[in-house]
Scaffold this motif. Sequence first.
Motif, PDB file in Angstrom:
ATOM      1  N   MET A 189      57.603  26.773  28.148  1.00 54.90           N
ATOM      2  CA  MET A 189      58.665  26.100  27.388  1.00 54.90           C
ATOM      3  C   MET A 189      59.603  27.115  26.741  1.00 54.90           C
ATOM      4  O   MET A 189      60.831  26.965  26.763  1.00 54.90           O
ATOM      5  CB  MET A 189      58.035  25.185  26.338  1.00 54.90           C
ATOM      6  CG  MET A 189      57.308  23.984  26.921  1.00 54.90           C
ATOM      7  SD  MET A 189      56.286  23.099  25.715  1.00 54.90           S
ATOM      8  CE  MET A 189      57.557  22.454  24.623  1.00 54.90           C
ATOM      9  N   ALA A 190      59.017  28.163  26.186  1.00 53.07           N
ATOM     10  CA  ALA A 190      59.834  29.206  25.566  1.00 53.07           C
ATOM     11  C   ALA A 190      60.685  29.921  26.606  1.00 53.07           C
ATOM     12  O   ALA A 190      61.859  30.244  26.360  1.00 53.07           O
ATOM     13  CB  ALA A 190      58.931  30.203  24.842  1.00 53.07           C
ATOM     14  N   ALA A 191      60.096  30.150  27.790  1.00 48.20           N
ATOM     15  CA  ALA A 191      60.838  30.831  28.853  1.00 48.20           C
ATOM     16  C   ALA A 191      62.079  30.030  29.252  1.00 48.20           C
ATOM     17  O   ALA A 191      63.173  30.597  29.439  1.00 48.20           O
ATOM     18  CB  ALA A 191      59.928  31.028  30.065  1.00 48.20           C
ATOM     19  N   GLU A 192      61.901  28.713  29.386  1.00 43.60           N
ATOM     20  CA  GLU A 192      63.050  27.870  29.737  1.00 43.60           C
ATOM     21  C   GLU A 192      64.124  27.911  28.656  1.00 43.60           C
ATOM     22  O   GLU A 192      65.326  27.932  28.944  1.00 43.60           O
ATOM     23  CB  GLU A 192      62.596  26.438  29.963  1.00 43.60           C
ATOM     24  CG  GLU A 192      61.789  26.235  31.243  1.00 43.60           C
ATOM     25  CD  GLU A 192      61.482  24.776  31.486  1.00 43.60           C
ATOM     26  OE1 GLU A 192      62.426  24.020  31.813  1.00 43.60           O
ATOM     27  OE2 GLU A 192      60.308  24.381  31.331  1.00 43.60           O
ATOM     28  N   GLU A 193      63.676  27.921  27.399  1.00 41.92           N
ATOM     29  CA  GLU A 193      64.631  27.921  26.285  1.00 41.92           C
ATOM     30  C   GLU A 193      65.466  29.195  26.236  1.00 41.92           C
ATOM     31  O   GLU A 193      66.588  29.189  25.728  1.00 41.92           O
ATOM     32  CB  GLU A 193      63.882  27.731  24.971  1.00 41.92           C
ATOM     33  CG  GLU A 193      63.330  26.319  24.782  1.00 41.92           C
ATOM     34  CD  GLU A 193      62.548  26.169  23.489  1.00 41.92           C
ATOM     35  OE1 GLU A 193      62.443  27.167  22.739  1.00 41.92           O
ATOM     36  OE2 GLU A 193      62.034  25.057  23.227  1.00 41.92           O
ATOM     37  N   ILE A 194      64.913  30.296  26.759  1.00 43.55           N
ATOM     38  CA  ILE A 194      65.676  31.549  26.750  1.00 43.55           C
ATOM     39  C   ILE A 194      66.328  31.825  28.110  1.00 43.55           C
ATOM     40  O   ILE A 194      66.733  32.949  28.401  1.00 43.55           O
ATOM     41  CB  ILE A 194      64.799  32.743  26.309  1.00 43.55           C
ATOM     42  CG1 ILE A 194      63.582  32.936  27.226  1.00 43.55           C
ATOM     43  CG2 ILE A 194      64.345  32.565  24.865  1.00 43.55           C
ATOM     44  CD1 ILE A 194      62.728  34.159  26.883  1.00 43.55           C
ATOM     45  N   GLY A 195      66.369  30.764  28.963  1.00 45.39           N
ATOM     46  CA  GLY A 195      67.179  30.856  30.173  1.00 45.39           C
ATOM     47  C   GLY A 195      66.468  31.211  31.450  1.00 45.39           C
ATOM     48  O   GLY A 195      67.124  31.550  32.450  1.00 45.39           O
ATOM     49  N   ILE A 196      65.145  31.140  31.489  1.00 40.85           N
ATOM     50  CA  ILE A 196      64.407  31.461  32.710  1.00 40.85           C
ATOM     51  C   ILE A 196      64.146  30.185  33.505  1.00 40.85           C
ATOM     52  O   ILE A 196      63.735  29.163  32.942  1.00 40.85           O
ATOM     53  CB  ILE A 196      63.074  32.171  32.380  1.00 40.85           C
ATOM     54  CG1 ILE A 196      63.349  33.482  31.645  1.00 40.85           C
ATOM     55  CG2 ILE A 196      62.257  32.446  33.649  1.00 40.85           C
ATOM     56  CD1 ILE A 196      62.107  34.195  31.155  1.00 40.85           C
ATOM     57  N   ASP A 197      64.368  30.238  34.803  1.00 36.67           N
ATOM     58  CA  ASP A 197      64.132  29.097  35.677  1.00 36.67           C
ATOM     59  C   ASP A 197      62.689  28.593  35.544  1.00 36.67           C
ATOM     60  O   ASP A 197      61.750  29.385  35.441  1.00 36.67           O
ATOM     61  CB  ASP A 197      64.398  29.508  37.122  1.00 36.67           C
ATOM     62  CG  ASP A 197      64.036  28.431  38.115  1.00 36.67           C
ATOM     63  OD1 ASP A 197      64.780  27.446  38.232  1.00 36.67           O
ATOM     64  OD2 ASP A 197      62.970  28.576  38.753  1.00 36.67           O
TER      65      ASP A 197
END
Length: 282
Positions: A189-197
């Motif tokens: 979830m954090a990865a998506e929030e910082i722009g990771i697919d």
Amino acid sequence: MVNISILGGGSMAEALTAGWVRSGKVPPGNILASNRSNDLRLKELAETYGIITSRSPQKIYAHGDIFILACKPKDWQKALAPFKNFLNPATPLVSVMAGVTINSMEDFFPETQVPVMRTIPNTSAVVNASMTPYAAGKWVTADQKTSINHLFQLVGDTAEVSEQSMDAMTALTGTGPAYIYYLMESMEMAAEEIGIDKKLARHLVSQTLLGAGLRVQENDLSPSILYQQIMSPGGTTEAGFKVLKEQGMQDILINCIHRAFERSKELGGSETNELAFNKNHL
């Protein structure tokens, strides 16, 4: 290879079935699964893994060299009732349930010395990476213990422990994967929030945790030393760690394991009280 009869068709029963079939060491026809009433579930297991399914006590007993008790803890006596006059010293009973003690299961067969083993595998058995602590009852022979240990080594690693420690094992290795998955979900979830697919994030997170686990297994250094090695003063890891400490993340995880441990003991107490009640009211 022995024939296996599984009483229960839930997630743990399926994880073991998947792992045994995936290992290539247990032919699907050697596994028979049963449950109380869910026909669709038995059909799914048979179609997915090629195993046998049945609710006939005679067929289940005739098939099984080893019985796996994989129902819910509250249902174990009902699940075993049809086999009370069948199981004997030559048919080991292997529990994969939380809480239910070896003594309780042995006492269920007052006229017969049924060999009972208590195991706590986890659902990583699906990919042959379970950690399965086990404890053997007083009627289990050396050959039976060796055979059952080998069976669970086909789906991961094993460790013989005392019966007294099985509730702790339930809290740590039995439920542990769920907590790891929750951590992974948070990282994704954090990865998506910082722009990771999203798809890439899952790959990155899973490989990162896999690598960390392997490093701990293959290194004598403690996890504390290993994470300190990654941190440099004023760096990114230290910045993230400050948040974990400020929010008490380590205490939260410790409390989580403690509560699971307590719940396992509670389940054992509940089934012991029910067994005593049934004996007193026969």
